[in-house]
Design a protein around this motif. Structure first.
Motif, PDB file in Angstrom:
ATOM      1  N   ARG B 223       0.655  -1.353   0.135  1.00 56.95           N
ATOM      2  CA  ARG B 223      -0.002  -0.016  -0.085  1.00 56.95           C
ATOM      3  C   ARG B 223       0.744   1.275  -0.062  1.00 56.95           C
ATOM      4  O   ARG B 223       1.960   1.572   0.489  1.00 56.95           O
ATOM      5  CB  ARG B 223      -0.873   0.046   1.311  1.00 56.95           C
ATOM      6  CG  ARG B 223      -1.970  -1.035   1.235  1.00 56.95           C
ATOM      7  CD  ARG B 223      -2.850  -0.785   0.188  1.00 56.95           C
ATOM      8  NE  ARG B 223      -3.849  -1.645  -0.096  1.00 56.95           N
ATOM      9  CZ  ARG B 223      -4.980  -1.967   0.605  1.00 56.95           C
ATOM     10  NH1 ARG B 223      -5.280  -0.903   1.567  1.00 56.95           N
ATOM     11  NH2 ARG B 223      -5.755  -2.728   0.743  1.00 56.95           N
ATOM     12  N   THR B 224       0.207   2.240  -0.658  1.00 57.46           N
ATOM     13  CA  THR B 224       1.126   3.558  -0.671  1.00 57.46           C
ATOM     14  C   THR B 224       1.292   4.102   0.685  1.00 57.46           C
ATOM     15  O   THR B 224       2.398   4.877   0.908  1.00 57.46           O
ATOM     16  CB  THR B 224       0.326   4.471  -1.578  1.00 57.46           C
ATOM     17  OG1 THR B 224      -0.190   3.724  -2.577  1.00 57.46           O
ATOM     18  CG2 THR B 224       1.347   5.684  -2.045  1.00 57.46           C
ATOM     19  N   TYR B 225       0.308   3.864   1.617  1.00 58.55           N
ATOM     20  CA  TYR B 225       0.804   4.524   2.923  1.00 58.55           C
ATOM     21  C   TYR B 225       2.130   3.982   3.735  1.00 58.55           C
ATOM     22  O   TYR B 225       2.473   4.467   4.431  1.00 58.55           O
ATOM     23  CB  TYR B 225      -0.511   4.527   3.771  1.00 58.55           C
ATOM     24  CG  TYR B 225      -1.163   3.175   4.221  1.00 58.55           C
ATOM     25  CD1 TYR B 225      -0.596   2.228   5.018  1.00 58.55           C
ATOM     26  CD2 TYR B 225      -2.583   2.818   3.393  1.00 58.55           C
ATOM     27  CE1 TYR B 225      -1.161   1.212   5.373  1.00 58.55           C
ATOM     28  CE2 TYR B 225      -3.064   1.577   3.826  1.00 58.55           C
ATOM     29  CZ  TYR B 225      -2.335   0.581   4.695  1.00 58.55           C
ATOM     30  OH  TYR B 225      -3.097  -0.507   5.039  1.00 58.55           O
ATOM     31  N   GLU B 227       4.668   3.117   1.948  1.00 59.01           N
ATOM     32  CA  GLU B 227       5.680   3.861   1.002  1.00 59.01           C
ATOM     33  C   GLU B 227       5.898   5.299   1.976  1.00 59.01           C
ATOM     34  O   GLU B 227       6.739   5.898   1.924  1.00 59.01           O
ATOM     35  CB  GLU B 227       5.354   4.263  -0.160  1.00 59.01           C
ATOM     36  CG  GLU B 227       5.573   2.759  -1.016  1.00 59.01           C
ATOM     37  CD  GLU B 227       5.567   3.107  -2.451  1.00 59.01           C
ATOM     38  OE1 GLU B 227       4.956   4.066  -2.970  1.00 59.01           O
ATOM     39  OE2 GLU B 227       5.971   2.151  -3.313  1.00 59.01           O
ATOM     40  N   ALA B 228       4.609   5.924   2.035  1.00 62.24           N
ATOM     41  CA  ALA B 228       4.375   7.163   2.816  1.00 62.24           C
ATOM     42  C   ALA B 228       5.306   7.140   4.158  1.00 62.24           C
ATOM     43  O   ALA B 228       5.958   8.136   4.448  1.00 62.24           O
ATOM     44  CB  ALA B 228       3.053   7.754   2.898  1.00 62.24           C
TER      45      ALA B 228
END
Lengths: 330, 336, 324
Positions: B223-225, B227-228
């Motif tokens: 999930r991108t979160y 990565e964030a």
């Protein structure tokens, strides 16, 4: 721009993804996702990185924030006189790097953890980097919420992402990226998932905050029209290479590379009276798997000649007024 | 139509907030509530919402009612023993009622579910055993999900040899027939309740549960979160503890329910074979019936039906609650 | 003047959700002539896809058409049963969906899927004839007929979308509805596909309904354009009128918010607020909470969808006179 002025200087940046590697077996071929990029970004400017899907623009962005390891080349960033080599970050530099470089992601539905409140999401950089106590963090987050137009902050602070709309979520994502006062922000298609009426306000918000807080952007997008508004300079990517780079209006008004020309003439125009020049190139973008040493655009180029086939991919050359083009035929 | 362009009113629309500074009012509003209290309230809100979703499901409520009924039995037993029942007669293990002979005696006013072949009260046995069933199930489930969640999260996040090692181990554990293994273990060692809970927890934790939780963790990892969080400067541990595991918890909770079912079932089988060192349990009740030769005698139904039905009902109840939780956790399964 | 083949009148469609009733399409009326292409443009959740699905009555279980008429060549679709609807689908009206990958079954060859569609809906083809027809269709949409024996995963995104178009054209429909046909594609592929669609339409003379959130795409392909907002059709006029003399404030806002690569770089305008939640649509005009011209009447009474001259319809109490 001389190299000492640049905030970000990229030299020969490469990222290869191995294919068909197996247990105890070395990969036999590679996807050349990013294949030798050179560019620099001056403080305060905004470089637009445009290209179709598969051009390597998102990979470039992820390399610059070190979400991916750099295969070869250098990325130098300069913050307050301190120069970091991003490909080889020392432990001490790593702290500065994480404070100064942030990213805004494409999908506001994916980039916020559904189980964390807006406060926890925005305060995350502060929390993991131990900046301030809880009260300071709360105040800072509230300030940011104000700044991105989610006010009064106390009504948003302890909500969950699913209670917000797409546009509001993207504002939260912007607040998270800006909460530690970064100098350089990589924005990966931050508006492509949003509707038109909301997109413009997010674009303006990013521009205003960029000026107000002194943020330098790398703006990644597939949409040339958006890039026109969001960047001062433009770099067009094709199969892991920059094929054209220059001041935004210069590139858009006087495109020189056949690929840029094709891309521009393919963009639909919101005006039924406008007749576009037909696109001259055919086919779609392929995958840069072990590319042969010739111009990457050779197969689709209307100007392709023997020189393009016999030599490796052409270097970026200044055609005057810092308008760089990588083509043997212009 | 007018030919010249009018002043565009949309230019006045304000995209950004009113500035960086917070007014005093907002500042006070922030300080008014300490963070932990806000978090507690949020947690309560989340639980309440999930409870509301859960109650929409009849099946889950039936399951929950059965569980509560048995929990009531377990809690009532010590009270009855202390105040109402004479321990000499009603003790589940050493009690004996000379007046009710011959044993097994059918249900009567004194012995609602009759007595067993040794003259002990069946209801008392049934109620006394319930507590052990619950403890066994819960301990096994906790061990399972602790192992499953941590190994699953680590294997998914780090990949590489950690992943390979634990997944091959899981393959091995899955291919072992658990009940047969438990029977062998029961023959070799003295298995008591805590040890049984541990063995079931480990077998289930390193086996299928890990594989399922790992596959879920893999979908969270990309999930991108996540990565964030990495870009925000979060460490591996921060990401695992703050992003991956919290998003695994619903699934984890679900698998707890299914493990309870497995554990109660395993206990019944082991006790039935007399391989478990335990004072009294539902399985042991069936074992006693069997060794006294009453197992297939339908005239003495009160010996076999109460423990048999209880095993079935409680297993089913946890399974039903699990299914209902599945609908809370996976919105796709919900009806619109 | 060509014949009107589709006449939609006061179409209203609701979704029943656990939270309540969502009025996804509310009182929408428009007509479509033979050979004409109509573009429906609007933001996500404005009801444009719901309109398209209603036309073929391809509705979700919780959706119900509450009122209105869908007259296709004189037949009202609304009272028809599922069984009675079937002959119209595909043979008279076909659809091209956004996610081409989902419209193609990954385990069958692309050509065979089109042949199956032909056999299901027309039923009179021999296998050789059917293959002949697929070859024709592939050539029409610009695909190499040799590709018909390949599987969908061997196609690129653009090729898949062409195959889906070939399938939609297989039974010579009178009307093709294209729901975001190019949204997932890159600009160069999108450009080629849009051109192909326009050429095909001229060649076959079918009518088209394009649905997109992208007003630039709609501008490229549509003769007439309908602008939707919050389940309502707020403006309907010729493409030129919509782009150069928009009447409804929402259309004006949409136009001035859209960036363009051509022409002088003008300031982009923003529209405050967000579209309403259709569980609780605003009173009166649904655009009033975001409209800079809103007055008391807008809050209280719904404006009528009426002709503002020359077939330029709009639903607004304060029509604008803007030249863009």
């Amino acid at each position: 721009m001389t190299s000492s002025e640049a905030l970000v200087r990229v030299e020969g940046l490469r990222k290869l993804f191995p294919l068909n590697a197996g247990f105890l077996r070395a990969p036999t071929s590679f996807i050349h996702a990013v294949d030798g990029l050179d560019f620099a970004i001056a403080p305060g400017e905004s470089l637009g990185l445009v290209g179709e899907s598969g051009s390597g623009k998102t990979t470039t962005g992820k390399l610059l924030v070190r979400l991916l390891d750099i295969t070869a080349g250098h990325v130098f960033m300069q913050f307050d006189g301190q120069v970091l080599d991003v490909a080889r970050l020392q432990r001490s530099d790593s702290k500065t790097f994480r404070r100064k470089v942030q990213m805004i992601f494409q999908d506001p539905y994916e980039s916020l953890n559904p189980r964390r409140t807006i406060f926890d999401t925005i305060a995350e950089p502060l929390q993991v980097q131990n900046i301030g106590n809880v009260l300071d963090q709360q105040e800072r987050v509230a300030e940011l919420l104000n700044l991105v137009g989610l006010s009064p902050p106390s009504t948003y602070l302890f909500r969950f992402p699913h209670e917000l709309s797409g546009g509001q979520r993207q504002r939260v994502a912007i607040a998270r990226a800006l909460v530690i006062n970064p100098a350089f922000v990589i924005a990966d298609e931050p508006t492509s998932m949003l509707d038109v009426s909301i997109r413009t306000s997010i674009m303006q918000l990013m521009q205003n905050l960029g000026t107000q807080l002194g943020v330098t952007y790398l703006y990644i997008t597939h949409d040339l029209a958006v890039a026109r508004y969001m960047s001062t300079r433009l770099a067009v990517m094709y199969l892991g290479k920059i094929v054209e780079m220059g001041a935004t209006e210069e590139v858009l008004q006087r495109p020189q590379h056949p690929y840029t020309k094709a891309l521009l003439s393919a963009v639909p125009v919101p005006d039924p009276r406008w007749t576009r020049t037909p696109v001259e190139i055919k086919g779609g973008i392929s995958k840069p798997i072990d590319p042969v040493p010739r111009c990457r655009f050779y197969d689709r180029c209307p100007l392709a000649a023997k020189v393009c086939e016999d030599n490796d991919h052409p270097p970026l050359e200044d055609k005057g007024s810092e308008h760089y083009v990588a083509c043997y035929r212009v | 139509m007018a030919t010249e362009e009018r002043h565009n009113p949309f230019a006045t629309a304000q995209p950004a907030g009113d500035g960086t500074t917070l007014d005093q009012q907002e500042r006070e509003r922030l300080r008014a509530q300490p963070l932990w209290r806000v978090r507690l309230k949020l947690l309560a809100g989340t639980l309440w919402n999930n409870w509301k979703l859960f109650t929409e499901n009849k099946i889950g409520l039936i399951g929950l009612a059965i569980i509560l009924f048995y929990a009531g039995l377990a809690l009532a037993h010590p009270l009855l023993m202390g105040r109402v029942w004479d321990p000499l007669i009603y003790d589940p293990v050493i009690g004996f009622d000379p007046l009710a002979a011959p044993h097994p005696a059918p249900p009567s006013a004194q012995h609602w579910l009759g007595t067993d072949p040794l003259g002990r009260d069946v209801l008392s046995q049934l109620m006394f055993s319930t507590a052990s069933e619950f403890i066994l199930g819960m301990v096994a489930a906790l061990i399972t999900v602790t192992i499953g969640t941590s190994i699953g999260a680590l294997a998914a996040y780090f990949g590489g040899w950690i992943d390979t090692f634990f997944m091959r181990l899981a393959d091995l554990v899955i291919t072992l027939p658990a009940i047969v293994l438990l029977i062998v273990l029961g023959g070799l060692f003295t298995l008591d309740l805590p040890l049984l809970a541990l063995v079931i927890g480990i077998l289930s934790g390193f086996g299928a549960t890990t594989v399922i939780i790992k596959s879920q963790a893999l979908t969270i990892k990309v999930r991108t979160y996540v990565e964030a969080a990495w870009v925000a400067g979060g460490s591996h541990w921060h990401i695992i503890l703050r992003h991956i595991i919290p998003n695994l918890l619903p699934l984890t909770f679900l698998y707890m329910m299914f493990t309870v079912t497995d554990a109660i079932f395993a206990e019944a089988i082991l006790s039935y074979f007399g391989l478990l060192n335990i004072r009294m349990s539902w399985g042991l009740m069936i074992h006693t019936t069997q060794s006294a030769g009453y197992l297939l005698n339908f005239q003495t139904w009160w010996l076999i039906v109460p423990p048999g039905l209880s095993i079935t009902l409680l297993c089913a109840a946890f399974y039903l609650v699990g299914r209902a939780l599945d609908e809370v956790v996976n919105p796709r399964l919900r009806k619109r | 003047m060509s014949e009107t083949i589709l006449r939609v009148e006061n179409l209203t469609m609701h979704y029943t959700t656990r939270a309540g009733i969502v009025s996804a399409v509310d009182d929408v009326s428009f007509t479509l002539d033979e050979g004409e292409s109509l573009g429906l443009v609007g933001e996500s959740g404005c009801g444009k896809t719901s309109v398209a699905n209603s036309l073929l009555k391809l509705l979700a279980d919780n959706a119900v058409i509450k009122g209105g008429q869908i007259r296709f060549k004189g037949t009202d679709f609304v009272p028809l049963s599922e069984e009675e609807m079937r002959p119209y689908r595909w043979r008279n009206i076909s659809m091209v969906f956004q996610a081409a990958m989902n419209s193609l079954n990954p385990v069958y060859r692309v050509g065979d899927q089109i042949i199956e569609a032909l056999e299901t809906h027309l039923g009179l083809y021999s296998h050789a004839q059917a293959r002949q027809r697929v070859t024709e269709l592939f050539t029409m949409v610009g695909l190499d007929p040799a590709l018909m024996d390949q599987y969908p995963h061997e196609y690129s995104g653009g090729m898949r979308q062409r195959a889906v178009i070939a399938m939609a054209l297989s039974c010579n429909p009178d009307l093709v509805i294209a729901d975001e046909p190019t949204t997932a594609l890159d600009v160069i592929v999108q450009d080629a596909l849009l051109r192909q669609l326009k050429t095909l339409q001229e060649m076959i003379g079918m009518s088209m309904i394009y649905i997109s959130h992208d007003i630039a795409v709609i501008a490229e392909v549509s003769d007439r354009i309908g602008v939707m907002y919050a389940g309502k059709l707020v403006e309907l006029a010729s493409a030129d009128e919509i782009f150069h003399h928009p009447v409804h404030p929402y259309t004006v806002a949409l136009m001035s918010a859209f960036p363009s690569v051509t022409g002088p770089k003008r300031e982009l305008q923003t529209l405050a607020g967000e579209p309403p939640n259709l569980l609780y649509p605003p009173s009166g005009c649904r655009f009033h909470p975001r409209c800079p011209f809103a007055t008391e009447i807008c809050r209280q009474q719904e404006p009528e969808f009426k002709d503002h001259g020359g077939g330029h319809y709009a639903a607004c109490w304060h029509p604008q006179e803007v030249t863009v």
